[in-house]
Design an enzyme around this catalytic site. Structure first.
Site, short mmCIF file in Angstrom:
data_model
loop_
_atom_site.label_atom_id
_atom_site.label_comp_id
_atom_site.label_asym_id
_atom_site.label_seq_id
_atom_site.Cartn_x
_atom_site.Cartn_y
_atom_site.Cartn_z
N TYR A 58 0.88 -1.17 0.00
CA TYR A 58 0.00 0.00 0.00
C TYR A 58 0.91 1.21 0.00
O TYR A 58 1.71 1.39 0.93
CB TYR A 58 -0.88 0.03 1.25
CG TYR A 58 -1.97 -1.02 1.29
CD1 TYR A 58 -1.73 -2.29 1.79
CD2 TYR A 58 -3.25 -0.73 0.84
CE1 TYR A 58 -2.74 -3.25 1.84
CE2 TYR A 58 -4.27 -1.68 0.89
CZ TYR A 58 -4.00 -2.94 1.39
OH TYR A 58 -5.00 -3.88 1.44
N TYR A 102 -6.87 -4.99 10.26
CA TYR A 102 -6.68 -5.51 8.90
C TYR A 102 -6.97 -7.01 8.85
O TYR A 102 -7.63 -7.51 7.93
CB TYR A 102 -5.25 -5.23 8.41
CG TYR A 102 -5.08 -5.48 6.94
CD1 TYR A 102 -5.31 -4.46 6.01
CD2 TYR A 102 -4.73 -6.74 6.45
CE1 TYR A 102 -5.18 -4.69 4.65
CE2 TYR A 102 -4.60 -6.98 5.10
CZ TYR A 102 -4.82 -5.95 4.20
OH TYR A 102 -4.70 -6.20 2.85
N PRO A 123 -12.32 0.52 -0.71
CA PRO A 123 -11.63 -0.77 -0.76
C PRO A 123 -10.28 -0.81 -0.04
O PRO A 123 -9.67 -1.88 0.04
CB PRO A 123 -11.44 -1.01 -2.26
CG PRO A 123 -11.46 0.35 -2.86
CD PRO A 123 -12.38 1.18 -2.02
N LYS A 168 -12.30 -4.71 3.17
CA LYS A 168 -13.30 -5.20 4.13
C LYS A 168 -14.66 -5.54 3.50
O LYS A 168 -15.50 -6.15 4.17
CB LYS A 168 -13.53 -4.14 5.23
CG LYS A 168 -12.36 -3.98 6.17
CD LYS A 168 -12.23 -5.16 7.11
CE LYS A 168 -10.94 -5.17 7.88
NZ LYS A 168 -10.15 -6.40 7.69
C1 PHB Z 1 -7.36 -6.68 -4.50
O1 PHB Z 1 -8.12 -6.46 -5.45
O2 PHB Z 1 -6.59 -7.65 -4.52
C2 PHB Z 1 -7.37 -5.81 -3.32
C3 PHB Z 1 -8.18 -4.71 -3.26
C4 PHB Z 1 -8.18 -3.91 -2.14
C5 PHB Z 1 -7.33 -4.20 -1.08
C6 PHB Z 1 -6.51 -5.31 -1.13
C7 PHB Z 1 -6.53 -6.12 -2.24
O3 PHB Z 1 -7.28 -3.39 0.01
#
Ligand code: PHB
Ligand code: APR
Length: 395
Positions: free
Chosen positions: A204, A388, A296, A300
């Site tokens: 991230y 998380y 996103p 979650k």
């Molecule tokens: C994903 O699409 O793999 C994805 C999307 C949002 C997140 C983590 C993974 O926070």
């Protein structure tokens, strides 16, 4: 016109509706799912892919965990990238051994669809004009049109698992609903590609050009995102432009390691925080995206949908087995306590990682101070990790 009878009529064959149907079936409770799209359309939607342990447990309980265990990738940490360097959050170490499983929502949906088909359970795809009726009584019905013919399903309960744009919430008198909503002024441009992941774990990244996320579906398939203007069109973003932008938002080592390739899917999604309260209206229950949306950033959305379904399936099972309404009566408040905690976490993580031009230079400085504090403080890292990885269910 035909009338059919079931115990629970489920509107929507996304992960929430399918998982609920499977859990009810295993408990001997009849259900029918009404879905307005085709099965292929549902499977074509690319969504997030991080499962909390409690979501994995529920998939096991539903008897659909086999492929998830075989192909899903167990992650004990993730990385925060800022100021040109990456910092690992050791989820496993900070939470006493918990982890998440990286397994695409599309695959979860595919497994649930296969299990439903194998059990011969009824799913009406392509159902038009689906509408719930009489949910202020103990004899609700759901009507729909198929091939120009109107059908009615008589049931004991209706589960509104039809997502944010569904008919269930829209059928509730507006004065019975409290809506809480925040729409973010940017979107996420996502690309799916058959390339090896840039790192073993998710990255991230907070960058002055905007947020970026490096995720994956397998050791050979990646899912990457960059924050983009809300009104950008996918056609404006060539693959080359996407890869350039992503690379610029990563630390030098990741930028160097990034393997690019042709995109196999590219889409722009808006970000929203949304909660509709309550989640029950007589014999109509909302579950998943029909009741709440999270941005996103914390991954979650699917996990919250699964948590709702866990409460709802238990409430129905208790009702039929013990004639008790306790689970039903407490469904909404139990869900909403967990929903609001996930809303808070997702809102906080979104605020920490994205570029908000309106907050100016001081906003950036404050984000940087918080990120420094977060990776430097075991207490702060633990708070992040336990959210998380997924908060425990209340007793
Ligand atoms: C994903 O699409 O793999 C994805 C999307 C949002 C997140 C983590 C993974 O926070
Ligand atoms: N009639 C019948 N079906 C409908 C209607 C309608 N009027 N409106 C919507 N649907 C269907 C949609 O076509 C979709 O297949 O309901 C389904 C809802 O599925 P999702 O949107 O996937 O919602 P949900 O099952 O709650 O899943 C939550 O999925 O959207 C992501 O981020 C979200 O990860 C979260 C998870």
């Amino acid at each position: 016109m035909s009338t059919q009878r079931t115990q629970v009529a489920i509107i929507g064959a996304g992960p929430a509706g399918l998982l609920l149907g499977q859990l009810l079936h295993r408990a001997g409770i009849d259900n029918v799912i009404l879905e307005r799209q085709t099965g292929d359309y549902v499977l074509g939607r690319i969504r997030a892919g991080v499962l909390e342990q409690t979501t994995c447990d529920l998939l096991d309980e539903a008897g659909v965990g086999e492929r998830m265990h075989a192909e899903g990738m167990v992650h004990g940490g993730f990385e925060l990238c800022f100021g040109g360097a990456r910092h690992r959050i050791d989820m496993h170490g900070l939470t006493g051994g918990k982890h998440v499983t990286v397994y695409g929502q599309t695959e979860v949906t595919r497994d649930l669809m296969a299990a439903r088909a194998a059990a011969g359970l009824p799913t009406i795809y392509g159902a038009k004009d689906v509408a719930p009726h009489g949910f202020d009584t103990d004899h609700p019905t759901v009507s729909y049109t198929l091939d120009g013919v109107v059908h009615t399903v008589a049931c004991d309960f209706i589960a509104g698992c039809d997502g944010y744009h569904g008919v269930s919430r829209a059928s509730v008198p507006p004065k019975a609903l409290s809506i809480y909503e925040k729409v973010y002024q940017f979107g996420w441009l996502g690309v799916l590609a058959d390339t090896p992941p840039v790192a073993h774990e998710l990255i991230y990244s907070n960058h002055e050009r905007g947020f970026a996320l490096c995720s994956m579906r397998s050791t050979t398939r990646t899912r990457y995102y960059v924050q983009c203007p809300l009104h950008d069109k996918v056609e404006q973003w060539s693959d080359a432009a996407f890869w350039d932008e992503l690379r610029r938002r990563l630390d030098p080592a990741a930028a160097e390691a990034l393997v690019t390739g042709p995109s196999i899917e590219k889409s722009i999604a808006p970000l929203r925080s949304f909660v509709a309260e309550p989640m029950r209206f007589g014999t109509l229950f909302l579950a998943g995206d029909s009741a709440h949306i999270v941005p996103p950033t914390g991954a979650k959305g699917l996990n919250l949908a699964a948590a709702d379904v866990r409460f709802l399936s238990r409430a129905f099972i208790e009702f039929y087995a013990e004639k008790s309404r306790a689970g039903i009566d407490h469904y909404s408040e139990k869900c909403l306590r967990r929903v609001w905690k996930a809303e808070r976490f997702s809102w906080w993580f979104t605020g920490l990682m994205h570029k908000f031009p309106e907050t100016g230079a001081i906003g950036q400085k404050l984000q940087r101070a918080e990120l420094d504090y977060l990776v430097g403080s075991r207490a702060a890292s633990t708070a992040m990790a336990e959210n998380y990885v997924g908060l425990p269910f209340e007793a």
